[in-house]
Design an enzyme around this catalytic site. Structure first.
Site, PDB file in Angstrom:
ATOM      1  N   ASP A   1       0.384  -1.605  -0.363  1.00  0.00           N
ATOM      2  CA  ASP A   1      -0.158   0.135   0.145  1.00  0.00           C
ATOM      3  C   ASP A   1       0.621   0.938   0.283  1.00  0.00           C
ATOM      4  O   ASP A   1       0.778   2.532   0.495  1.00  0.00           O
ATOM      5  CB  ASP A   1      -0.841  -0.214   0.999  1.00  0.00           C
ATOM      6  CG  ASP A   1      -1.815  -0.921   1.326  1.00  0.00           C
ATOM      7  OD1 ASP A   1      -2.260  -1.843   0.341  1.00  0.00           O
ATOM      8  OD2 ASP A   1      -2.372  -1.655   2.388  1.00  0.00           O
TER       9      ASP A   1
ATOM     10  N   LYS B   1       1.894   2.705  -4.915  1.00  0.00           N
ATOM     11  CA  LYS B   1       2.022   1.884  -6.555  1.00  0.00           C
ATOM     12  C   LYS B   1       1.603   2.064  -7.560  1.00  0.00           C
ATOM     13  O   LYS B   1       1.900   2.300  -8.224  1.00  0.00           O
ATOM     14  CB  LYS B   1       2.957  -0.263  -6.317  1.00  0.00           C
ATOM     15  CG  LYS B   1       3.721  -0.561  -4.867  1.00  0.00           C
ATOM     16  CD  LYS B   1       3.857  -1.686  -4.611  1.00  0.00           C
ATOM     17  CE  LYS B   1       2.119  -2.432  -4.355  1.00  0.00           C
ATOM     18  NZ  LYS B   1       1.746  -1.726  -2.872  1.00  0.00           N
TER      19      LYS B   1
ATOM     20  N   HIS C   1      -4.301  -1.845  -6.064  1.00  0.00           N
ATOM     21  CA  HIS C   1      -4.035  -0.284  -6.431  1.00  0.00           C
ATOM     22  C   HIS C   1      -4.733   0.617  -6.414  1.00  0.00           C
ATOM     23  O   HIS C   1      -6.354   0.251  -7.709  1.00  0.00           O
ATOM     24  CB  HIS C   1      -3.038  -0.835  -7.643  1.00  0.00           C
ATOM     25  CG  HIS C   1      -1.798  -2.458  -7.168  1.00  0.00           C
ATOM     26  ND1 HIS C   1      -1.130  -2.357  -7.520  1.00  0.00           N
ATOM     27  CD2 HIS C   1      -2.006  -2.607  -5.490  1.00  0.00           C
ATOM     28  CE1 HIS C   1      -0.389  -3.647  -7.625  1.00  0.00           C
ATOM     29  NE2 HIS C   1      -0.331  -3.278  -5.896  1.00  0.00           N
TER      30      HIS C   1
END
Ligand code: GDP
Ligand code: IMO
Ligand code: MG
Length: 422
Positions: free
Chosen positions: A13, A16, A41
């Protein structure tokens, strides 16, 4: 620039999704190499926000090919639903999404087994990740190439369900699963997925031969790595840069650039040691200001100070050439900011990371206390605009790790970024 790798340097977390989305348009292909739908994501642009679990974070970059490599474990139903969601947003994936024939499937018995075995002990995402990788290594897994061949799939599922039901019913008194139901349900998914399935290693080799640029997107983070993380409180794959070669089928010599992503503090979801964890009001502040709730499970993320000892370990394991620092804006308003530079145990201090969960749980973090800043820096795009104290923090991260910070994220949106060569 053949293969560039983006790796989370902490416990996942790190942002990315944001960074890969931002970089994607500079590449021809964005590829996931490990993990599965345990990943969440987040990508934000304008007023829109989208969370991807299996699809690479290049799907919103026009013309960029997206690839799910052999190292990923795929829940076919989750993938079909993600493809549909993204297509509904107006992004066509036909002819630009490629799914490895050799990736392993996550099927209902994997989730059922996880629920009775390890989910609560480790605090997993309950997406069947561990049991699917277990089957892969035990050589009993069902691969995507088999999923899309209905006769082979039916045969394999009947055998596997019979085996798994022995465990589910025999050892744990569970009801057991119905193979025919699974075959019917997943054959539908197979029909949708068939057009995307290919030999992705071959696809990448040809792309490399033609000088194409590939961005490998890690899921999870270095400290959740099955070998180098805080075992057993880890995921079941290899998020570190080493996983790119086995998860995509590209040679180590093709990797020319590795970017590590770190938050300006630390978070962790699930159980396991976390030396710099803050359970006080500062921890609560980071959680609120950073919106630290899991993108996949919605669980609150544990928060704490930046652990430079762990970050340097991650730099060394992955060979980062540069660092992207995210969520710097979240630290605004704190009187002081701390960074951990050593661990102390029994009167002895050490600046090396301890990759043994039991020992790491007993260390006491030693901090450097730095000046905080009041100014709200959300959305800043120029390094020179940053308050002196924020610059000092960045300089300290660089001097401790020896790695240059080439991107600073000051908010969740693409535009809220300071780029210094990245
Ligand atoms: P990932 O798994 O590494 O892609 O990260 P997640 O998407 O799970 O979590 C990162 C969260 O932080 C998401 O909600 C992002 O929108 C958000 N985010 C990313 N970068 C920044 C930033 O620089 N500042 C703030 N405030 N939020 C950010
Ligand atoms: P992204 O890609 C944060 C954590 C789980 C649990 C452990 C094992 O969004 O950074 P698993 O379901 O993989 O067997 O769970 O790993 N975990 C993550 N934490 N971000 C993730 O992914 C994660 N994927 C798994 O919370 O502690
Ligand atoms: Mg996430």
């Amino acid at each position: 620039m053949a293969v560039t790798v983006v790796v989370g340097s902490q416990w996942g977390d790190e942002g990315k999704g944001k960074v890969v989305d931002l970089l994607a348009s500079q590449f021809d292909i964005v590829a996931r190499y490990q993990g599965g739908a345990n990943a969440g994501h987040t990508i934000k642009w304008g007023d829109r926000e989208h969370v991807l679990h299996l699809l690479p974070s290049g799907v919103f970059a026009p013309g960029v090919h997206c690839l799910i490599g052999n190292g990923v474990v795929i829940d076919p139903k989750a993938l079909v639903s993600e493809i549909q969601n993204v297509q509904e947003l107006g992004y066509d994936l036909k002819g630009r999404l490629w799914v490895s024939r050799n990736a392993h499937c996550i099927l209902p018995y994997h989730q059922a087994l996880e629920n009775i075995r390890s989910a609560d002990r480790i605090g997993t995402t309950k997406r069947g990740i561990g049991p699917a990788y277990t089957d892969k290594v035990a050589r009993t897994g069902i691969r995507i190439a088999e999923l899309v061949d209905v006769d082979v799939f039916s045969k394999r599922v009947r055998t596997e369900v019979e085996r798994k039901n022995l465990i589910l019913r025999g050892s744990y008194g569970e009801r057991g699963l119905d193979a025919e139901e699974i075959i019917a349900e997943y054959s539908d998914c197979a029909r949708t997925l068939a057009e995307y399935v290919t030999d992705t290693a071959h696809f990448l080799h040809e792309a490399l031969d033609h000088g194409k640029k590939i961005l490998a997107e890690g899921a999870q983070g270095c400290l959740l790595d099955i070998d180098f993380g805080t075992y057993p409180y880890v995921t079941s794959s290899t998020p570190t840069a080493g996983g790119v070669c086995t998860g995509l089928g590209v040679p180590p010599t093709a990797i020319t650039r590795t970017i590590g992503i770190s938050k300006a503090y630390c978070t962790r979801v699930g159980h396991g040691p976390f030396p710099t964890e803050l359970t006080d009001t500062t921890g609560a502040h980071l959680q609120n200001a950073g919106g630290e709730f899991g993108a996949t499970t919605g669980r609150p993320r544990r928060c704490g100070w930046l652990d430079l000892v762990a970050l340097r370990y991650s730099c060394r394991l992955n060979g980062f050439a540069e660092l992207a620092l995210t969520k710097l804006d979240v630290l605004s308003g704190l009187e002081n900011v701390k960074v951990c530079v050593e661990y102390e145990q029994g009167g002895v201090t050490d600046s090396r990371f301890i990759n043994d969960a039991r020992l790491l749980d007993t260390v006491s973090p030693q901090y450097e206390v730095m000046q905080g800043w009041e100014e709200d820096i959300r959305g800043y795009r120029d390094f020179d605009e940053l308050p002196g104290a924020a610059k000092d923090l960045i300089n300290r991260i660089q001097s401790f790790t020896g790695i240059p910070v080439t991107m600073i994220s000051t908010g969740p949106k693409r535009s809220q970024t300071i780029r210094m060569g990245c």
